[in-house]
Design an enzyme around this catalytic site. Structure first.
Site, PDB file in Angstrom:
ATOM      1  CD  GLU A   1      -0.770 -19.641  18.095  1.00 26.32           C
ATOM      2  OE1 GLU A   1      -1.013 -18.619  18.359  1.00 26.32           O
ATOM      3  OE2 GLU A   1      -0.614 -20.796  18.790  1.00 26.32           O
TER       4      GLU A   1
ATOM      5  CG  PHE B 169       1.717 -10.454  28.617  1.00 26.39           C
ATOM      6  CD1 PHE B 169       1.545 -11.573  29.365  1.00 26.39           C
ATOM      7  CD2 PHE B 169       0.750 -10.244  27.624  1.00 26.39           C
ATOM      8  CE1 PHE B 169       0.628 -12.302  29.040  1.00 26.39           C
ATOM      9  CE2 PHE B 169       0.016 -10.986  27.294  1.00 26.39           C
ATOM     10  CZ  PHE B 169      -0.136 -12.040  28.213  1.00 26.39           C
ATOM     11  CD  GLN B 170       0.634 -13.406  24.699  1.00 23.91           C
ATOM     12  OE1 GLN B 170       0.420 -12.253  23.730  1.00 23.91           O
ATOM     13  NE2 GLN B 170       0.158 -14.271  25.045  1.00 23.91           N
TER      14      GLN B 170
ATOM     15  CE  LYS C 298      -0.538  -3.729  20.431  1.00 25.85           C
ATOM     16  NZ  LYS C 298      -1.230  -4.261  21.421  1.00 25.85           N
TER      17      LYS C 298
ATOM     18  CG  MET D 296       7.603 -46.500  12.711  1.00 27.48           C
ATOM     19  SD  MET D 296       7.513 -47.926  11.555  1.00 27.48           S
ATOM     20  CE  MET D 296       6.982 -47.147  10.155  1.00 27.48           C
TER      21      MET D 296
END
Length: 564
Positions: free
Chosen positions: A48, A110-111, A160, A472
């Site tokens: 993602e 969940f999630q 959802k 760097m």
């Protein structure tokens, strides 16, 4: 009657979306079914974060709103970095995330993650949609917010069950948000005050940044530069706002800016600052920054004006409209006589040019590679950079003729930005040559997105600078930590980059000597049927100069190791 998921896809089509980047998952899955038949392209990322950076690269390259899609929980939290990156660099982006059903919200389902809470400080605005009737209008508002005023990322979180509910499609109403009315037209009095200061200045500087790019103000800026003969200094985010071949362009100032640009600001008696936020990488110690200068500060975001430096003339508005107003008021005024100022500046340029020492049989210098790549690349090529030494060298040694040719992570400094952002840029501008300049440290964070590029037939070109270190970090450790190289050694042996590239569906090339560079660059640029990774094994001890130590005064510029 159609589902909320179908409304979502239709709403994106209504906004004329042509490309979206994302990854499906449980909570967003209802949207992925109608997405299969959508009138726009969906590019499946491998992470993602990659999807978010792709959306950023697309937005940078095209000027349109980038779209990223993710599921709930870890899908949404993986978007936080690109959202924060887009906020810092004013990149227009809409992120759409699935959420657990409304009846499960707050139950540690969940999630589940508190997406709007987590992303509130990383977005310009965000929404939690609780009714299916709200989806189309919310998407319209999100695109409006992302693309107007100071651009930025907007997130829309949709449970959802809302995606599964049914409703009749209705076109969104014209967006009218109480309290959100960005000032775009500058106040005429402020314009006149600015003109008076410019007329009376003996050592003026046009100090411009990313706001010029976002406002499509490059043409107006060039015209104003020609009228006033002022030297132009472009920040890291403003590279390409005026062509680097224009005689008035001095380049980038600040921590790793060109000596003449940095010093001109320090000696100026007037800064005409447009679309800049006086970033710490430019100002160094703000109390010692441009000590002799009066300031005209013009920006679309009133919160930026006076935040670091209180201006004599504040101007709130769109950069293009501000420049056009300045041009109109200037009218037929004579070109300022700045010969003495220009003589001083040109003396600095001659005394302190950029330089490096590439021996024919010596270790490969990254600046040499950038220079040879620049000379062989298409003049309209889009250059995308990761973060670190290679980013600074790219900005220093490339020559940009147009806005949106330079894409990088400036404010947040996100390692791993280059590869996915280049994919997004190429998806948005398929007919342009898109080159990612990356370091081995950055590359190792997001190289899996090359699978996306290969699978989706997006032939980006990656010039990979392998110095076997976080360059760097190593430079700072060498200068300020007694060469105690803690956690900055990546090793030379792993991975084998050409073989890794081949395994990901890309062409893999390598150059270890200066005499190899031209052939490798030529081959890389000639391959257009798949992505290419060209590894350049460069000197791990090479440092970026000029350099102003962090937080120090811009009066003290280190031009090379000899100044240490």
């Amino acid at each position: 009657m159609i589902t909320g998921a179908e409304v979502l896809i239709k709403a994106l089509e209504y906004q004329e979306v042509d490309t979206a980047f994302g990854i499906p998952g449980g909570a967003i899955l209802p949207a992925y079914d109608p997405l299969l038949d959508a009138g726009f392209r969906h590019i499946l990322a491998r992470h993602e974060q990659g999807a978010g950076h792709m959306a950023e690269g697309y937005a940078w390259a095209t000027g349109k709103v980038g779209v990223a899609i993710a599921t709930s929980g870890p899908g949404a939290t993986n978007l936080v970095t690109p959202l924060a990156d887009a906020l810092m660099d004013s990149v227009p982006m809409v992120a759409i995330t699935g959420q657990v059903p409304t009846y499960a919200v707050g139950n540690d389902a969940f999630q589940e993650a508190h997406t709007t809470g987590i992303t509130m400080p990383a977005t310009k605005h965000n929404y939690f949609v609780t009714h299916v009737e709200e989806i189309a209008q919310t998407i319209a508002e999100a695109f409006h917010l992302a693309s107007t005023g100071r651009p930025g990322p907007v997130l829309v979180d949709i449970p959802k069950d809302v995606l599964n509910d049914r409703v009749r499609w209705r076109d969104p109403e014209p967006v009218a948000l109480p309290g959100y009315k960005p000032t775009v037209s500058p106040h005429p009095r402020r314009i006149r005050e600015a003109i008076r200061l410019i007329e009376n200045a003996e050592r003026p500087i046009l100090y411009v940044g990313g706001g010029i790019i976002k406002a499509e103000a490059g043409t107006a800026l060039t015209a104003f530069t020609d009228l006033t003969n002022m030297p132009v200094i472009t920040t890291l985010m403003g590279r390409g706002a005026v062509s680097d071949h224009h005689p008035n362009v001095l380049g980038m100032p600040g921590m790793h800016g060109l000596y003449a640009a940095t010093t001109a600001i320090q000696k100026a008696d007037l800064l005409v600052a447009i679309g800049v936020r006086f970033d710490d990488r430019v100002t160094g110690d703000p109390d010692a920054f441009a000590p002799f200068a009066k300031v005209i500060h013009a920006d679309i975001d009133p919160a930026e004006i006076g935040k670091v430096r209180v201006p004599e003339v504040p101007i709130v508005g769109d950069a293009r409209l501000i420049l056009e107003a300045l041009i109109e008021v200037w009218a037929d005024k004579p070109r300022p006589k700045l010969e003495k100022w220009w003589t001083t500046i040109k003396n600095w340029q001659e005394r302190y040019p950029l330089h490096f020492d590439q021996q024919p049989d010596g270790t490969l210098k990254p600046q040499y590679v950038i220079s040879r790549l620049r000379d062989q690349a298409h003049p309209e090529a889009v250059l995308v950079s990761g973060v670190g030494q290679h980013q600074m060298w790219a900005s220093q040694y490339w020559r940009f003729d147009h806005p949106r040719q330079w894409i990088n992570s400036g404010g947040l400094g996100t390692m791993g930005f280059a590869v996915p952002a280049a994919i997004g840029a190429k998806a948005g501008k398929p007919d342009h040559q898109v080159i990612a300049v990356d370091g081995d440290g950055c590359f190792q964070m997001t190289f899996q997105e090359l699978i996306t590029a290969a699978y989706e037939q997006i032939p980006i070109k990656v010039a990979l600078f392998n110095n076997a270190a976080h360059g760097m970090v190593r430079q700072w450790q060498r200068l300020f930590y007694n060469e105690r190289f803690s956690g900055s050694d990546l090793g030379r042996q792993l991975p084998d980059y050409p073989k890794l590239a081949e395994s990901l569906g890309c062409a893999g090339l390598q150059a270890t000597r200066a005499e190899d560079v031209d052939d490798v660059v030529s081959t890389m640029l000639s391959i257009d049927d798949r992505p290419v990774v060209a590894e350049f094994v460069v000197d791990r001890d090479e440092m970026v100069f000029p350099m102003v130590p962090a937080g120090g005064s811009n009066d003290i510029v280190l031009n090379g190791p000899e100044d240490l």
